[in-house]
Design a protein around this motif. Structure first.
Motif, PDB file in Angstrom:
ATOM      1  N   THR A   3      17.961 107.644  15.044  1.00  0.00           N
ATOM      2  CA  THR A   3      18.856 106.589  15.512  1.00  0.00           C
ATOM      3  C   THR A   3      20.326 106.828  15.192  1.00  0.00           C
ATOM      4  O   THR A   3      21.199 106.374  15.924  1.00  0.00           O
ATOM      5  CB  THR A   3      18.441 105.236  14.918  1.00  0.00           C
ATOM      6  OG1 THR A   3      18.474 105.330  13.483  1.00  0.00           O
ATOM      7  CG2 THR A   3      17.040 104.843  15.357  1.00  0.00           C
ATOM      8  N   ASN A  29      19.735 109.501  19.600  1.00  0.00           N
ATOM      9  CA  ASN A  29      20.979 108.839  19.971  1.00  0.00           C
ATOM     10  C   ASN A  29      22.046 109.883  20.289  1.00  0.00           C
ATOM     11  O   ASN A  29      22.525 110.587  19.395  1.00  0.00           O
ATOM     12  CB  ASN A  29      21.426 107.936  18.813  1.00  0.00           C
ATOM     13  CG  ASN A  29      22.655 107.117  19.146  1.00  0.00           C
ATOM     14  OD1 ASN A  29      23.323 107.341  20.143  1.00  0.00           O
ATOM     15  ND2 ASN A  29      22.954 106.149  18.292  1.00  0.00           N
ATOM     16  N   GLU A  72      23.486  97.215  18.796  1.00  0.00           N
ATOM     17  CA  GLU A  72      22.165  96.644  19.021  1.00  0.00           C
ATOM     18  C   GLU A  72      21.620  97.050  20.390  1.00  0.00           C
ATOM     19  O   GLU A  72      20.406  97.185  20.580  1.00  0.00           O
ATOM     20  CB  GLU A  72      22.207  95.118  18.902  1.00  0.00           C
ATOM     21  CG  GLU A  72      22.544  94.608  17.518  1.00  0.00           C
ATOM     22  CD  GLU A  72      21.435  94.814  16.496  1.00  0.00           C
ATOM     23  OE1 GLU A  72      20.451  95.515  16.795  1.00  0.00           O
ATOM     24  OE2 GLU A  72      21.563  94.263  15.386  1.00  0.00           O
ATOM     25  N   ASN A  74      20.038 100.376  19.855  1.00  0.00           N
ATOM     26  CA  ASN A  74      18.700 100.231  19.284  1.00  0.00           C
ATOM     27  C   ASN A  74      17.697  99.811  20.356  1.00  0.00           C
ATOM     28  O   ASN A  74      16.553 100.289  20.385  1.00  0.00           O
ATOM     29  CB  ASN A  74      18.720  99.195  18.161  1.00  0.00           C
ATOM     30  CG  ASN A  74      19.496  99.673  16.951  1.00  0.00           C
ATOM     31  OD1 ASN A  74      19.615 100.866  16.705  1.00  0.00           O
ATOM     32  ND2 ASN A  74      20.038  98.742  16.190  1.00  0.00           N
TER      33      ASN A  74
END
Length: 301
Positions: free
Chosen positions: A29, A65, A126, A129
């Motif tokens: 991430t 990511n 967010e 995510n």
């Protein structure tokens, strides 16, 4: 489905965890300065996190990511025989076509479909995510509607940028922990929060940054979003270093520095009586969570 967090703070730990978990789907991430005092550099952190791929099922999936430092380039230089899918708000295989703020969070569409996802959180990070979760859901055969239903049920772990109405103010409680990447993201969240009320950032020291601590705190002043803020409060010797760069961005920013939690709490107890949006964020050891807890207790008396 078992979801296992494989957090590391030193060399060799990912190999130990990888041998235990042997994931079918691996998600990386972020790469940030957290625990850089042990690793020495972002490059070392990236390499150690990428070790998860050594234990990935031979028919597995790597999700990463593309917008976090170094990772896109490292993945391109270290391709896998397994499937690799990247994501990011602006770049990646899965990316955002458009997004907008709602009173309850964010809504966005992706380059892969017209379905509008809604998430009950604020902050561009967010959305990142959520993109990772969408790829995971797709890999497991879930539909967009099923994935969004999962978003609706998510509950944030306490003190991780959760919103709290205390007095007449909205508190963005980020006191669980802090590092340069997450702090910049939280400041952007505060900057973009859809409210006309005055905005205040309360920042405490970030720990675990080793000999780069001073320079990284100074960089927050240059990188952070302060233009929409009315005030910046700091607590801790290193956090005070943020003020110089922040003032260059916004000369009208009101600055205060505190040396102890008691004096900060005393003044904060007064200002929450008026409508404001206040971000409170620091490393766990600063104990700003105690300030938030105390505010809540006083407000319920």
């Amino acid at each position: 489905v078992a979801i296992v967090e494989m957090g590391i703070d030193n060399f060799g730990q990912m190999d130990l965890l990888g041998q235990i978990v042997k994931p079918d789907v691996a998600v990386i991430t972020s790469i940030s300065e957290s625990h850089i005092d042990n690793f020495g550099s972002l490059e070392a952190i990236c390499q150690q996190k990428y070790q998860i791929t050594h234990w990935l099922n031979e028919k597995g999936l790597l999700i990463y990511n593309a917008e976090t430092p170094l990772l896109k380039e490292y993945a391109q230089d270290h391709p896998l025989k397994q499937r690799m899918v990247s994501y990011g708000v602006k770049i990646g295989d899965l990316r955002v076509k458009a997004y907008h703020y709602l009173e309850s969070g964010l809504a966005f569409t992706t380059n892969m479909e017209d379905y509008e996802y809604k998430i009950p959180f604020f902050g561009e990070y967010e959305i990142n995510n959520a993109l990772a979760a969408i790829i995971c859901g797709n890999a497991l055969g879930e539909t967009a509607a099923e994935i969004e239903k999962g978003f609706e049920q998510v509950k944030i772990t306490g003190h991780r940028e959760d919103l709290k109405k205390i007095g007449k103010s909205v508190i963005i409680d980020g006191t669980y922990n802090s590092n340069p990447g997450s702090l910049v993201a939280s400041l952007a969240m505060l900057n973009n929060y859809p409210a006309k009320d005055p905005k205040i950032a309360i920042i405490g020291d970030m720990y675990g940054l080793g000999d780069k601590s001073e320079s990284l705190h100074r960089e927050i002043g240059a990188k952070g979003a302060f233009k929409e803020l009315e005030q910046l409060w700091t607590i801790g010797d290193k956090a005070q270093l943020v003020q110089e760069g922040a003032l260059k961005q916004n000369p009208h920013l009101k600055i205060q520095h505190f040396t102890d939690l008691e004096s900060l709490l005393s003044q904060l107890s007064v200002i929450i009586k008026e409508p404001r949006v206040i971000l409170i964020k620091a490393s766990r050891a600063v104990k700003l969570d105690e300030v938030v807890n105390s505010l809540e207790e006083k407000n319920h008396e």
